[in-house]
Design an enzyme around this catalytic site. Structure first.
Site, short mmCIF file in Angstrom:
data_model
loop_
_atom_site.label_atom_id
_atom_site.label_comp_id
_atom_site.label_asym_id
_atom_site.label_seq_id
_atom_site.Cartn_x
_atom_site.Cartn_y
_atom_site.Cartn_z
N SER A 180 0.79 -1.35 0.04
CA SER A 180 0.15 -0.06 0.05
C SER A 180 0.82 1.34 0.08
O SER A 180 0.39 2.39 -0.31
CB SER A 180 -1.00 -0.29 1.30
OG SER A 180 -0.26 0.14 2.59
N ASP A 225 -1.10 7.35 10.15
CA ASP A 225 -1.86 6.59 11.09
C ASP A 225 -0.87 5.51 11.84
O ASP A 225 -1.47 4.60 12.39
CB ASP A 225 -2.98 5.72 10.20
CG ASP A 225 -2.10 4.98 9.11
OD1 ASP A 225 -0.97 4.90 9.02
OD2 ASP A 225 -2.68 4.31 8.25
N HIS A 247 1.05 4.02 7.54
CA HIS A 247 1.43 4.61 6.15
C HIS A 247 2.11 6.00 6.45
O HIS A 247 2.04 6.63 7.32
CB HIS A 247 0.03 4.64 5.67
CG HIS A 247 -0.78 3.34 5.27
ND1 HIS A 247 -1.78 2.95 6.28
CD2 HIS A 247 -0.51 2.27 4.56
CE1 HIS A 247 -1.91 1.74 6.12
NE2 HIS A 247 -1.31 1.23 4.77
#
EC number: 3.1.-.-
Length: 248
Positions: free
Chosen positions: A24, A196, A199
Site C-alpha cells: 500500500s 496512522d 502509512h
C-alpha cells in the site's frame, strides 16, 4: 491523407520505465504529494514511472505476481530501475494477523527470489533497489486497530527484524537498499512521518523521496530529454526536429 502519410512518422518513441513494486505504501505513492508522484514529476519527459503497488500484499503474493508484471523482452522493454518495497504486511504478528504474516526467513527468501527473477529477465542487480519497511508507531496504529475491532497486530521491534533481513538480502544479492526503518528513527520523533502509525504522511512521503532520489538518479542520469525543447524546434520545418531521435 492520413496524418502519418502527410508528415512522415519517424521512428516510434519508446519511453524508458521505472517500476515501483510494493504494497500500500507504493500503491498510495501517486496521491498528491506522494513519493511516486514526486519521482514521476522529476522524471517527466525522461522516464515513465509505473506504479505497481498492491495494498495489503506480502512477499509471498508478490513473488507469485512479479512474472506477470515483468517478462523477458527486448532490451527497450527492460526497466531502467525497479524498487521492491515490502515488509509492512509480512511483519504483522502471526497470532493477530495470520493472513498477511510471513515468517522472517521466508520473507528474506522471497525478496531474494524476486531479485533473482529480475536477473533472469535481464534486469541486473544494479538496477534494483530494495526498500526496508518503515518503522511502526505502535500507539497510533493501535488506535486504528481498535477502530477496526482488533488488537494491535504489529510491533516496531518486529518490523526492525524484517528491515534487517531486507538489508542482508541486499548485501547478499548486490542491490542498492534504502533503510527507511533506521533513517526515520535516526534523529527525531518518527511519528510525524506516518499518517496512522503505518502509512506515510506528507512529511513521510517527502522524506522517502529525498532519500530515494539519489539512488534513482544514479540509474537514470544518462537518460536524455525526450523530444527537443520547444525553443529548439525548427520553425520552418518542425519535422526536422520532431522526427529525429529526440535526444535534446
Amino acid at each position: 491523407m492520413a496524418l502519418c502519410e502527410a508528415a512522415g512518422c519517424g521512428s516510434a518513441l519508446l519511453w524508458p520505465r521505472l517500476l515501483l513494486f510494493g504494497d500500500s505504501i507504493t500503491q498510495f505513492s501517486f496521491q498528491q504529494g506522494g513519493w511516486g508522484a514526486s519521482l514521476a514529476d522529476r522524471l517527466v519527459r525522461k522516464c515513465d514511472v509505473l506504479n505497481r503497488g498492491f495494498s495489503g500484499y506480502n512477499t509471498r503474493w508478490a513473488k507469485i505476481i512479479l512474472p506477470r508484471l515483468i517478462r523477458k523482452g527486448n532490451s527497450l522493454d527492460i526497466p531502467v530501475a525497479v524498487t521492491i518495497f515490502f515488509g509492512a504486511n509480512d511483519s504483522a504478528l502471526k497470532d493477530e494477523n495470520p493472513k498477511q504474516h510471513i515468517p522472517l526467513e521466508e520473507y528474506a527468501a522471497n525478496l531474494k527470489s524476486m531479485v533473482q527473477y529480475l536477473k533472469s529477465v535481464d534486469i541486473p542487480e544494479n538496477r534494483v533497489i530494495l526498500i526496508t519497511p518503515t518503522p511502526l508507531c505502535e500507539t497510533a496504529w493501535e488506535e486504528q486497530c481498535i477502530i477496526q475491532g482488533c488488537k494491535l497486530n504489529r510491533l516496531n521491534s518486529v518490523v526492525g527484524e524484517y528491515a534487517n533481513a531486507c538489508l542482508q538480502v541486499a548485501q547478499d544479492c548486490g542491490t542498492d537498499v534504502l533503510d527507511l526503518w533506521t533513517l526515520m528513527q535516526d534523529s527525531q520523533d518518527f511519528s510525524s512521518y506516518l499518517s496512522d502509525g503505518l502509512h506515510l504522511s506528507p512529511k513521510g512521503n517527502e522524506f522517502l523521496f529525498s532519500h530515494l532520489w539519489p539512488l534513482i538518479e544514479k540509474k537514470v542520469s544518462s537518460l536524455p530529454l525526450l523530444l527537443p525543447y520547444w525553443r529548439d524546434v525548427a520553425e520552418a520545418k518542425p519535422e526536422l526536429s520532431l522526427l529525429g531521435d529526440g535526444d535534446h
